[in-house]
Design a protein around this motif. Sequence first.
Motif, short mmCIF file in Angstrom:
data_model
loop_
_atom_site.label_atom_id
_atom_site.label_comp_id
_atom_site.label_asym_id
_atom_site.label_seq_id
_atom_site.Cartn_x
_atom_site.Cartn_y
_atom_site.Cartn_z
N ALA A 191 -3.66 3.21 27.05
CA ALA A 191 -2.58 2.99 28.01
C ALA A 191 -2.49 4.10 29.06
N CYS A 192 -3.13 5.23 28.82
CA CYS A 192 -3.10 6.34 29.79
C CYS A 192 -4.03 6.05 30.96
N GLY A 193 -3.78 6.74 32.07
CA GLY A 193 -4.76 6.73 33.15
C GLY A 193 -5.87 7.72 32.83
N HIS A 194 -7.08 7.44 33.29
CA HIS A 194 -8.23 8.24 32.87
C HIS A 194 -9.04 8.75 34.06
N GLY A 215 -11.18 -4.49 21.35
CA GLY A 215 -10.46 -5.45 22.19
C GLY A 215 -9.50 -4.80 23.14
N LEU A 216 -9.76 -3.55 23.50
CA LEU A 216 -8.88 -2.80 24.40
C LEU A 216 -9.63 -2.42 25.67
N ALA A 217 -8.86 -2.06 26.70
CA ALA A 217 -9.45 -1.59 27.95
C ALA A 217 -8.57 -0.49 28.51
N ARG A 218 -9.14 0.41 29.25
CA ARG A 218 -8.37 1.50 29.86
C ARG A 218 -8.42 1.38 31.38
N ARG A 219 -7.54 2.15 32.04
CA ARG A 219 -7.48 2.15 33.49
C ARG A 219 -8.05 3.47 34.00
N VAL A 220 -9.17 3.39 34.70
CA VAL A 220 -9.80 4.58 35.27
C VAL A 220 -9.22 4.80 36.66
N VAL A 221 -8.64 5.99 36.84
CA VAL A 221 -7.97 6.32 38.10
C VAL A 221 -8.90 7.06 39.05
N ALA A 222 -9.81 7.87 38.49
CA ALA A 222 -10.69 8.68 39.34
C ALA A 222 -12.03 8.89 38.65
N VAL A 223 -13.08 8.96 39.46
CA VAL A 223 -14.42 9.31 38.99
C VAL A 223 -14.86 10.54 39.78
N VAL A 224 -15.20 11.61 39.07
CA VAL A 224 -15.59 12.87 39.72
C VAL A 224 -16.96 13.29 39.22
N PRO A 225 -17.69 14.12 39.98
CA PRO A 225 -19.06 14.45 39.60
C PRO A 225 -19.20 15.59 38.59
N SER A 226 -18.09 16.32 38.29
CA SER A 226 -18.23 17.46 37.40
C SER A 226 -17.02 17.61 36.49
N PHE A 227 -17.25 18.27 35.36
CA PHE A 227 -16.17 18.50 34.41
C PHE A 227 -15.08 19.41 34.98
N ALA A 229 -14.02 19.59 37.95
CA ALA A 229 -13.21 18.75 38.84
C ALA A 229 -12.27 17.86 38.03
N ALA A 230 -12.79 17.31 36.92
CA ALA A 230 -11.95 16.48 36.07
C ALA A 230 -10.80 17.30 35.49
N LEU A 231 -11.06 18.53 35.06
CA LEU A 231 -10.02 19.39 34.51
C LEU A 231 -8.96 19.72 35.55
N ALA A 232 -9.39 19.96 36.78
CA ALA A 232 -8.43 20.28 37.84
C ALA A 232 -7.44 19.14 38.02
N ILE A 233 -7.91 17.89 37.94
CA ILE A 233 -7.03 16.74 38.07
C ILE A 233 -6.14 16.60 36.85
N VAL A 234 -6.72 16.79 35.67
CA VAL A 234 -5.98 16.64 34.42
C VAL A 234 -4.84 17.67 34.34
N ARG A 235 -5.10 18.89 34.74
CA ARG A 235 -4.07 19.94 34.66
C ARG A 235 -2.84 19.61 35.52
N ALA A 236 -3.05 18.87 36.59
CA ALA A 236 -1.97 18.59 37.55
C ALA A 236 -1.42 17.18 37.42
N SER A 237 -1.72 16.49 36.31
CA SER A 237 -1.29 15.09 36.18
C SER A 237 -1.11 14.73 34.71
N ASP A 238 -0.80 13.48 34.49
CA ASP A 238 -0.72 12.95 33.12
C ASP A 238 -1.97 12.15 32.76
N LEU A 239 -3.05 12.38 33.48
CA LEU A 239 -4.29 11.67 33.20
C LEU A 239 -5.03 12.31 32.03
N VAL A 240 -5.99 11.57 31.50
CA VAL A 240 -6.78 11.99 30.34
C VAL A 240 -8.24 12.00 30.74
#
Length: 313
Positions: A191-194, A215-227, A229-240
């Motif tokens: 149920a989280c954004g990813h 039988g589940l699916a998730r919602r991908v909010v962003a695709v980034v080229p590096s870890f 970058a992913a952490l920078a987004i995660v720290r400032a949001s409720d994304l996983v």
Amino acid sequence: MADPDLNLLLALDALLAEGSVVMAARRLGLSESAMSRTLARLRDATGDPLLVRAGRGLVPTPRAILLRERVHDLADEVRSVLRPAAAVEVARLERTFTLRASESFIEVFAARLVSRVTAEAPGVLLRFAPRPDRDVQALRDGRIDLEIGAHAETAPELKVQALFRDRLVGAVRDGHPLLPGDAVTPDRYAACGHVVTSRSGRARDLADEALDALGLARRVVAVVPSFPAALAIVRASDLVTLASERQVASGIAGVTTFPLPLPMGEVTVTQMWHPRHDADPAHRWLRGQVLAACRGPGDGATDLPSAGGLRGD
């Protein structure tokens, strides 16, 4: 003109050194008659008698005297080429090795590997190349020395050695609503954004396959080229996002990790190389350094056969 028989060169070296058909035959493990026939072939090839009778013995002709030292040097060179390589003098080794590895491997192990290599071989340069894809052609072409990563498939001729086992964990900001309340279930996780890390820009990864099976699916909010970058987004949001457990083992400021509530097994990280380098002493030393840098308490590191049944060190 047919290529010369190098056995004749070795026989000539023995004959000129011994000055005797009998002694030369013993030196090479041949019969006297076989050596006599070889001498006859040498005379035909050179157009010179080489050794002639003088009383009970044989003496070299002027041409043979001129050839003796040169023939000996050439014979030594042939023997050197055809014998196994000598052990490498690591402290005096000057060489550049190119390793293609994932960003997570470089972040976790590169400092340890560079420290080990520099201490033993200050003349060695390690070049870490980016890993934009999993194409093995760079190994075949010799553009890289080692490919390091989780290899689901390999080319049949390549050599493969396991370095360690790893698994994926979830990563969120400190204080994320997913934690530390109720247990993280597959439904709550989905149920989280990813945020997905992918150099190729793909929005699906192993988590989607595991969710599909439930039988589940998730919602991908962003695709980034590096870890990072992913952490920078995660720290400032409720994304996983997903992280290598090895990569986050020492902790990351502002980030909390948790076991994934999905049926996802461990992955084996390996080093892979082309057979042309298998017997190279310097390359074998490098592979040992990589293995030692990856090993730690409780780590397993065993050889894995390649698709063709070839094995690593």
